[in-house]
Write an enzyme that holds these catalytic residues in place. Structure first.
Site, PDB file in Angstrom:
ATOM      1  N   CYS A  26       0.821  -1.309   0.032  1.00  0.00           N
ATOM      2  CA  CYS A  26       0.026   0.140   0.112  1.00  0.00           C
ATOM      3  C   CYS A  26       0.738   1.378   0.098  1.00  0.00           C
ATOM      4  O   CYS A  26       0.281   2.381  -0.534  1.00  0.00           O
ATOM      5  CB  CYS A  26      -0.973   0.108   0.924  1.00  0.00           C
ATOM      6  N   HIS A  33      -3.040   7.497   2.442  1.00  0.00           N
ATOM      7  CA  HIS A  33      -3.709   5.845   1.694  1.00  0.00           C
ATOM      8  C   HIS A  33      -5.175   5.641   1.645  1.00  0.00           C
ATOM      9  O   HIS A  33      -5.679   5.724   3.010  1.00  0.00           O
ATOM     10  CB  HIS A  33      -2.754   4.708   2.289  1.00  0.00           C
ATOM     11  N   ASN A  93     -10.385   0.658  -2.021  1.00  0.00           N
ATOM     12  CA  ASN A  93      -8.810   0.349  -1.527  1.00  0.00           C
ATOM     13  C   ASN A  93      -8.069   0.068  -2.698  1.00  0.00           C
ATOM     14  O   ASN A  93      -8.042  -1.162  -3.181  1.00  0.00           O
ATOM     15  CB  ASN A  93      -8.644  -0.441  -0.488  1.00  0.00           C
TER      16      ASN A  93
END
Length: 316
Positions: free
Chosen positions: A113, A242, A272
């Protein structure tokens, strides 16, 4: 040694959009359950033949066009991804071939990520050292390709897409687009909290463990990013974290004490997208004109490997 700056950004998302109501047709969930827990309303899903390097190349082409940069001027291509369909050739090499970039250093980065912010820091360091003169930094993920659609705790989260930046030497101190010092690290003892493992590989995570770690450990680290970048939180124009979960993004942004800053919440529309989420959200903010050129923007990502990285950049 000179600094570096972002000349332009670009992003790409697949055309197929999967809403929460669509998802509820084959997963035991519903719109209210998803929105109340993670804030996601929809996500983009890549087609079977829509590969990681294809999405990366689309985003990179847009960034190159925005920067007015020719492919022959690029001598470093970095692709951050944890969902590459193949190991060799690398995604960076495949992107270079797709775009016709001659003889670049082609490097993949897998920090899950936080891949983009790690790769951006490495490109910055490379340009500062004079080992490259123009870099393409891309993050692209096909996270739905490793999603267990029977596991509602993870199936509701994932989306696909790519974001890219063209990075060049800075003209001087205070140059618009300048990239500040990176703050990075990890919690290796918690590395198994987010995983893509097995054959075929499948995404899994310990969501509550990640949430508790993020809300407890990250606020002082994010403040340190501002300190190292020489920018007070009250001077930030935007905060791009993020895009994992709205319940993490919003309190983490508030903890900085920057009420004037635009906070990216692309997670609501994109889900995501792992390493792609920061450049994807940043590129959208710039495309919509929500951040002025030269304004300070905080980039910070965290997640898989329980790794994190962030820097303050000037908006291109």
């Amino acid at each position: 040694m000179t600094g570096s700056r972002i000349l332009a950004l670009g992003h790409y998302q697949p055309g197929k959009v999967l809403t929460n109501d669509d998802l509820a047709k084959f997963v035991d969930t519903n719109d209210e359950w998803i929105r109340s827990r993670v804030g996601i309303r929809a996500r983009h899903v890549a087609a079977g033949d829509e590969t990681v390097d294809m999405m990366a190349a689309h985003a990179a082409a847009k960034a190159l066009a925005g920067a007015g940069t020719k492919t022959e001027d690029v001598d470093l291509v970095m692709v951050a991804t944890c969902t590459a369909e193949h190991r060799v050739p690398s995604m960076a090499a495949r992107v270079a071939e797709r775009l016709g970039i001659p003889a670049p250093a082609a490097i993949d980065v897998n920090v899950s990520c936080s891949g983009f912010t790690h790769a951006l820091a490495q490109a910055d360091h490379t340009l500062r050292a004079g080992a490259a003169s123009r870099a393409l930094v891309i993050a692209a993920e096909k996270l739905t390709g490793v999603t267990d659609w029977n596991d509602r705790s993870t199936a509701v989260l994932t989306g696909d897409g790519a974001g890219a930046a063209v990075v060049a030497p800075a003209a001087g101190p205070g140059d618009a687009g300048a990239i500040g010092p990176v703050v990075w690290g990890s919690a290796p003892e918690m590395g198994s909290a987010v995983r893509i493992e097995g054959s075929p590989p499948v995404f899994a995570q310990e969501g509550q463990a990640v949430y508790r770690w993020a809300v407890k450990e990250l606020p002082p680290i994010v403040r340190r990013v501002c300190e190292r970048g020489g920018v007070a939180p009250t001077d930030l124009a935007a905060i791009v974290l993020h895009q994992a979960n709205l319940r993490i993004i919003e309190p983490l942004a508030r903890s900085l004490g920057a009420p004037q800053a635009v906070v990216a919440t692309d997670v609501t529309e994109s889900g995501n997208t792992s390493g792609a989420s920061v450049p994807l959200a940043f590129s959208k903010l710039v495309a919509r004109g929500e951040v002025e050129s030269g304004a300070p923007v905080l980039l910070f990502a965290f997640g898989g490997n329980l790794s994190y990285a962030g820097q303050v950049v000037r908006c291109p």
